[in-house]
Design a protein around this motif. Structure first.
Motif, PDB file in Angstrom:
ATOM      1  N   ILE A 157       4.639   2.138  11.849  1.00  0.00           N
ATOM      2  CA  ILE A 157       4.031   2.676  13.068  1.00  0.00           C
ATOM      3  C   ILE A 157       2.845   1.819  13.500  1.00  0.00           C
TER       4      ILE A 157
ATOM      5  N   SER B 167       7.749   6.782  22.535  1.00  0.00           N
ATOM      6  CA  SER B 167       8.369   5.960  21.489  1.00  0.00           C
ATOM      7  C   SER B 167       7.355   5.238  20.605  1.00  0.00           C
TER       8      SER B 167
ATOM      9  N   SER C 109       5.188   6.697  18.758  1.00  0.00           N
ATOM     10  CA  SER C 109       4.817   7.596  17.644  1.00  0.00           C
ATOM     11  C   SER C 109       3.318   7.879  17.653  1.00  0.00           C
TER      12      SER C 109
ATOM     13  N   SER D 234       1.658  10.304  14.962  1.00  0.00           N
ATOM     14  CA  SER D 234       1.378   9.715  13.647  1.00  0.00           C
ATOM     15  C   SER D 234       0.299   8.647  13.748  1.00  0.00           C
TER      16      SER D 234
END
Length: 420
Positions: free
Chosen positions: A94, A278, A280, A283
């Motif tokens: 990520i 997209s 993320s 997180s």
């Protein structure tokens, strides 16, 4: 303890002891979620720290505690040891994805770009995943043989502060703004932030426009019982409620709502622009908040935990919070912290579990003397024992006993419980 007159400005909390069930947002059970709550106009950061360490959590100025034994999806308070945290393989992906997006303006192959324009037709076609994985393994093995560094030794801070090329495609800036309607920086970004919240709620959660109005935004994510506090051994930014804003190329694309408390940074909510789904960002923002906690700990040694809200083992989509390790869950009966590794086998067997397995351990802050609980009655602060004498035949002892057992003896002696 004697009674004393209370000025008009003195505010207390109002406790609601009912057990009405409401629709669960996790398993969609229509009446499966049960909680108790209270409205709090003001509260010290230490009071709220003690409350979340007993399973409470706030939504605006409303502070609530799930009834664990009755609710369909038991919610366990979870905290991460920020100082010991090391990003997992998925966390590193990520962080790398975000750095690649900032530096090159691109996402992983096969994903849409941030503007929703699809894959770049000028780029070569993707090779098979198996071939790419083999190539990466060979590159890493060659780096180890040459004595070069590798990503396995990188810390969270290394990934976040990774140097980017001067001609990067994007510029990302993170700003911490106190939630204060008298703060110029907060007010300058307020309208943009409120509009982003509405976009997020409608696109991601399917809310009706009436459910994410500016007044709802203010009630949910701007109103807070916590007032700014400063201490000699506290962080420079002080304690209280903040918005951590993510500015991309001059506009807000995400906002993390957090509380900075004596021993932790507590995550309240995150909302972001749907076009960047997209990336993320949920997180990514959690990783940034863990790094921020570590930064604050250098200024305030006691502040070393990151609270992620509730961990819900019975809901697979909510188990991701357990990946931020090392982490603990709060035992709902003894209110002591238990490592998540010890909790998972218990929760695999039963949705609700006493996480601490010592049968001799009880609640260290259980109510010992209800008479010492503070109440506010007719603008006068008094211990409950004095209130009971004034209100001969009062029928609220059971409710006050329930309230005190939930907040604990220490908080019951500090927080004013409103009595009509």
């Amino acid at each position: 303890m004697s009674s004393k007159a209370c000025p008009v400005t003195c505010l207390s909390l109002e406790y609601f002891g009912g057990e009405d069930g409401y629709r669960c947002g996790y398993c969609k059970n229509q009446t499966g979620n049960f909680s108790r709550g209270m409205w709090s106009h003001t509260m010290t950061v230490q009071d709220y720290q003690d409350l979340i360490d007993r399973g409470w959590r706030r939504s605006g100025k409303y502070v609530y505690k799930p009834i664990m034994q009755k609710t369909c999806c038991p919610q366990y308070t979870i905290r991460c040891h920020a100082l010991k945290f090391q990003p997992s393989k998925s966390h590193k992906k990520i962080l790398k994805k975000m750095n690649r997006f900032i530096s090159k303006g691109e996402l992983q192959k096969g994903q849409e770009d941030c503007a929703g324009n699809g894959a770049d037709p000028s780029r070569p076609l993707c090779r098979k995943a198996k071939e790419l994985r083999k190539e990466r393994r060979l590159q890493k093995e060659q780096m180890r043989q040459n004595g070069d560094g590798n990503s396995q030794s990188k810390t969270l801070e290394d990934f976040i502060s990774e140097s980017l090329p001067e001609n990067s495609a994007h510029c990302l800036e993170v700003r911490l703004v106190p939630v204060n309607f008298e703060d110029p920086q907060f007010m300058a970004s307020y309208q943009q932030s409120a509009a982003l919240y509405a976009q997020y709620q409608m696109a991601i959660h399917g809310d009706d426009p009436s459910e994410c109005s500016e007044s709802e935004f203010k009630r949910f994510l701007c109103d807070s019982p916590l007032e700014a506090e400063y201490a000699p051994d506290g962080p420079e930014v002080g304690y209280g409620s903040f918005h951590q804003q993510y500015w991309l190329d001059g506009r807000i694309v995400a906002v993390g709502v957090i509380d900075i408390l004596p021993t932790c940074v507590s995550s309240v909510y995150l909302y972001y622009h749907p076009d960047f789904n997209s990336l993320s960002l949920g997180s990514y923002s959690a990783l940034r908040e863990i790094a921020f906690t570590k930064q604050l700990q250098k200024q305030s040694p006691k502040l070393s935990y990151y609270y992620l809200g509730f961990y819900i083992h019975s809901c697979p989509k909510m188990r991701y919070k357990g990946q931020y390790r090392p982490s603990d869950l709060l035992c709902p009966e003894t209110y002591v912290w238990v490592s998540i590794e010890r909790c998972i086998p218990l929760l695999d067997n039963s949705r609700y579990a006493r996480l601490n397995q010592d049968p001799d351990l009880g609640d260290a802050r259980a109510v010992r003397d209800l008479g010492r609980a503070l109440v506010l009655y007719r603008r006068t602060v008094m211990p409950y024992a004095a209130y009971s004498r004034k209100r001969k035949g009062s029928s609220d002892e059971m409710e006050v006993q329930q309230y005190a057992s939930l907040v604990g003896q220490d908080c019951a002696e500090r927080i004013l419980l409103y009595r009509s």
